[in-house]
Each structure stands twice: as structure tokens, then as C-alpha cells.
Design a protein around this motif. Structure first.
Motif: not given
Length: 426
Positions: A355-367
Motif C-alpha cells: 500500500e506504500r509502494r507508489a510513494q516509495a518508488f516515487g521518492l526513489v525515482q525522484s532521487g
């Protein structure tokens, strides 16, 4: 006779059997995600090559060329943390469709002759900004479609396709742009977004939002995601492995001025530029296939550090100013080493709640976008003073050192994890 189990949600995450590419391709939803991503990426590559060649032809400046190239990365620094959480708040397929349709409209406006340059820059910024929630939704949706080793194989197949599309776009982009012109290329890019949306509608089923009834604020989701990703030593190490690409992506940003140095009259500079930009994606296709097909899931994690060092080490050879053939071979080898990202990505997924994958992936992708964009800008600034060859070599040296440190940290964390069950059973 018992029915054959598909490599989707019904496969246990701990299943150690290696899944075949044929099994993964048989999953309809994966095919839709796979085709849609490849289609829209193909249109994007044409624009990137044309932009790099055009800017360098007009300015003759490596810094200006790298700056415009970095513009395709930097908006995601903002979009990743703030917009990626949309894919946890709302249905992920719906987020992807909305992003595709909006990007098609924005690029369609860019394809109209006479649009002012400042407006084009704003439109480019918005298009790249929308890629953050789209990529986060797709990354979070893929583990719901494929489980266990099927996810790794599916990720490898997507990665190989993406790199092959980039290789094709970079290698042929200069010739195509010269034939069709920039406005038609932009119109084609808009059409690919529409095609991607159509494929998603027909091939991916609707799912409810993963976050349930509660809808926390975007800021609280962002801070919570940051605590999740950077609060865990193992996740933090995996994220740093992903961000290591900032070192070996840097040469792409100065490919045009490097091509001008390598040109000897045999090949035009735009053709050399395309070949240089295609070399690493070509290597990644080979590396991803070999790494996913012939290396077991357990061994991938053990080889991750060595592969990460291989992704940077070949770049050091540019310090001796080798000819084009040697540079291409070195960059292909660097791309092969970049296949370690498959293992890092799979390990990251296993440690992040669904349920938190999108936010986690988004942060990694942003970096990820940040380190690539900043690296390219720094590389362009340095290449203007030192020349492209020593800058690429320095990026390789810094990358090898960083990869070696991460490899030692990762090995230590894996050893600790392996000792815990043994001590518990003693």
C-alpha cells in the motif's frame, strides 16, 4: 491433469524456481504494461536526440547541451516526492490513464509550429513532471501483476525493452529527425501517449485504490514515505545502489561534444552522437537478459556489488583518449554492468508494503532523476573546461569507489541477516 499455475499473484513470493520469459509474457496485464511503456518511450527518444544535436549545432557549448538534456530529468525531482503519492491515493490504472492523456495534449500543443520557445520549455517541464506519478503507478502495479521471480523476469523484460527502444531511438533518431522534422516528431510523440492509454484501457483491469478509505494529505504521505525508505538501513543501501547510475549516465549528457572530438570525417557527428547514446542501452539489454535468465535469484544479490562496479569501471578507459570503437565497447560493457539494478529493484520491492509502494518508488525515482540531472549538468560544466574524455573517466573512478563502498555495506547487511536465523535455531 492439473492446470499450470500462471506466474502472477498466485505464485508465492518465496518460490525459488526461476520463471521463464514465456510464462511472464503470457500474463495479459503485464503485456499491456509492457507494450504501453515501450510505445511511449519510443516517441520520447526521437525528441531527445534531436534536441541534443540541435542545441550543440546552434551553441557549440557542451554546457548548454548538457543543460537542455538535464531539463528532461530535473522536473521529476519535484514530481517524485509530491505527485507519486497520487498512485497510493487513487486507482493506479486511472492515474496512468490521466497522465497519458494529459501528456498527449501537452505534446500536441508543442507540435504546433510557432509556439514560443519559453512556452515550449514550460510544456516540456509539465510533460516530464507528469511522468513521476505515471512511473510510480506503473512500478507499484507491476508487483500486483507478477509475484516472486516472475516480477524479476518481468522487470528484466521491461528493462531490456526500454533499453532496446532507447538504443533504437538514439541510433536512428538523427536520421529520422532530419527526414520528418522536429514538429512531426513531436506529433508522433503525442500519438504514442494516446496509444499507451488505449493499451492500458484494453489490457489492464480496474483495481480499487490501495490506500483504502483513509486519504492522508500529500505532505504526510511524502514524509511517511521518506521515513520508510531512508529509515531502514537495507532500503537505504538499495536506494543508493539505484542512484549510483548518476555516474554512468553522465556520458550520455555530453555525447554530442564527445562525438565532435571523435569525428574524423568518416561518420557525421549526429551519427556518432546517436551511436554513443545507444551504446549503454545496448549493453543493458545484453546484461539484463544474461543476468535474469542464467543467474539464480539468490546469486543475483551476491553479484550485485560486483556488477555495480562493472557499470562504472569501463568508463575509466576514456582517460587515454581511445578511438570510437574502443569507446563504444567500453560503454556497452558499462551498460552490461548496469543490469545489477534488477536485483536491487527486486530486493526493494520485497521490503516495501504494497500500500506504500507508489510513494516509495516515487521518492526513489525522484532521487534517480536528480542525481542523473545534476550529474549531467556537472559533467557538462567540467567538459567545457577539461574536455569530455577526462570528465567521463573521472565519473568512472568516482562511481567505482562508491560502488565498492556500497558493496561492502550490502555484504555486511546480508551476512547479518543470514546469521539471525542461524542463531535463532541454535
Amino acid at each position: 491433469m492439473r492446470a499450470r499455475r500462471p506466474p502472477g499473484r498466485h505464485r508465492r513470493a518465496g518460490d525459488a524456481r526461476q520463471v521463464t520469459y514465456r510464462e511472464v509474457i503470457a500474463v495479459k496485464e503485464f503485456r499491456a504494461l509492457w507494450y504501453g511503456q515501450g510505445l511511449s518511450l519510443l516517441g520520447d527518444q526521437l525528441a531527445q536526440v534531436a534536441l541534443a544535436v540541435l542545441v550543440y549545432d546552434r551553441t557549440g557549448s557542451p554546457l548548454a547541451t548538457a543543460g537542455v538534456y538535464a531539463l528532461t530529468y530535473l522536473p521529476s525531482i519535484l514530481g517524485g516526492p509530491l505527485l507519486a503519492g497520487l498512485a497510493d491515493r487513487f486507482a493506479r490504472r486511472g492515474v496512468m490513464l490521466a497522465c497519458d492523456l494529459l501528456r498527449a495534449a501537452l505534446v500536441g500543443v508543442m507540435a504546433v509550429p510557432g509556439v514560443p520557445f519559453w512556452a515550449l520549455c514550460v510544456l516540456v517541464f509539465l510533460v516530464v513532471l507528469l511522468s513521476a506519478p505515471f512511473s510510480a503507478a506503473r512500478a507499484a502495479l507491476l508487483p500486483e501483476v507478477l509475484d516472486g521471480d516472475a516480477y524479476v523476469i518481468g522487470s528484466a523484460l521491461q528493462n531490456m525493452t526500454n533499453q532496446a527502444v532507447q538504443m533504437l531511438g538514439f541510433a536512428t533518431g538523427g536520421a529520422l529527425i532530419a527526414t520528418m522534422g522536429p514538429y512531426r516528431a513531436l506529433a508522433l510523440d503525442a500519438a504514442t501517449f494516446l496509444g499507451s492509454a488505449l493499451i492500458l484501457v484494453s489490457g489492464v483491469r480496474r483495481r480499487p485504490a490501495s490506500g483504502g478509505a483513509s486519504k492522508p494529505s500529500m505532505w504526510s504521505m511524502t514524509t511517511s514515505g521518506a521515513r520508510l525508505v531512508f529509515g531502514s538501513p537495507k532500503l537505504r543501501t538499495l536506494v543508493l545502489f539505484a542512484w549510483l547510475c548518476g555516474f554512468y549516465i553522465l556520458p550520455e549528457g555530453i555525447a554530442a561534444p564527445y562525438a565532435a572530438r571523435l569525428a574524423d570525417g568518416t561518420l557525421p557527428v549526429p551519427v556518432i552522437t546517436g551511436l554513443l547514446m545507444a551504446a549503454m542501452p545496448a549493453g543493458t539489454v545484453v546484461g539484463a537478459f544474461l543476468f535474469s535468465r542464467f543467474v539464480s535469484p539468490q546469486r543475483r544479490l551476491r553479484l550485485m556489488g560486483w556488477m555495480a562496479m562493472l557499470s562504472c569501471a569501463p568508463l575509466i578507459v576514456t582517460a587515454v583518449r581511445p578511438p570510437l570503437a574502443v569507446v563504444l565497447a567500453a560503454w556497452v560493457l558499462s551498460g552490461i554492468g548496469g543490469a545489477y539494478q534488477l536485483a536491487a529493484n527486486a530486493a526493494f520491492v520485497q521490503h516495501v508494503p504494497a500500500e506504500r509502494r507508489a510513494q516509495a518508488f516515487g521518492l526513489v525515482q525522484s532521487g534517480l532523476m536528480a542525481v542523473q540531472g545534476i550529474g549531467i549538468l556537472v559533467g557538462g560544466f567540467a567538459a567545457e573546461r577539461l574536455g569530455p574524455e577526462p570528465v567521463v573517466a573521472l565519473a568512472g573512478i568516482a562511481g567505482v569507489i562508491s560502488a565498492a563502498v556500497l558493496a561492502m555495506i550490502w555484504t555486511e547487511s546480508r551476512d547479518k541477516t543470514a546469521r539471525v536465523p542461524a542463531e535463532a535455531t541454535a
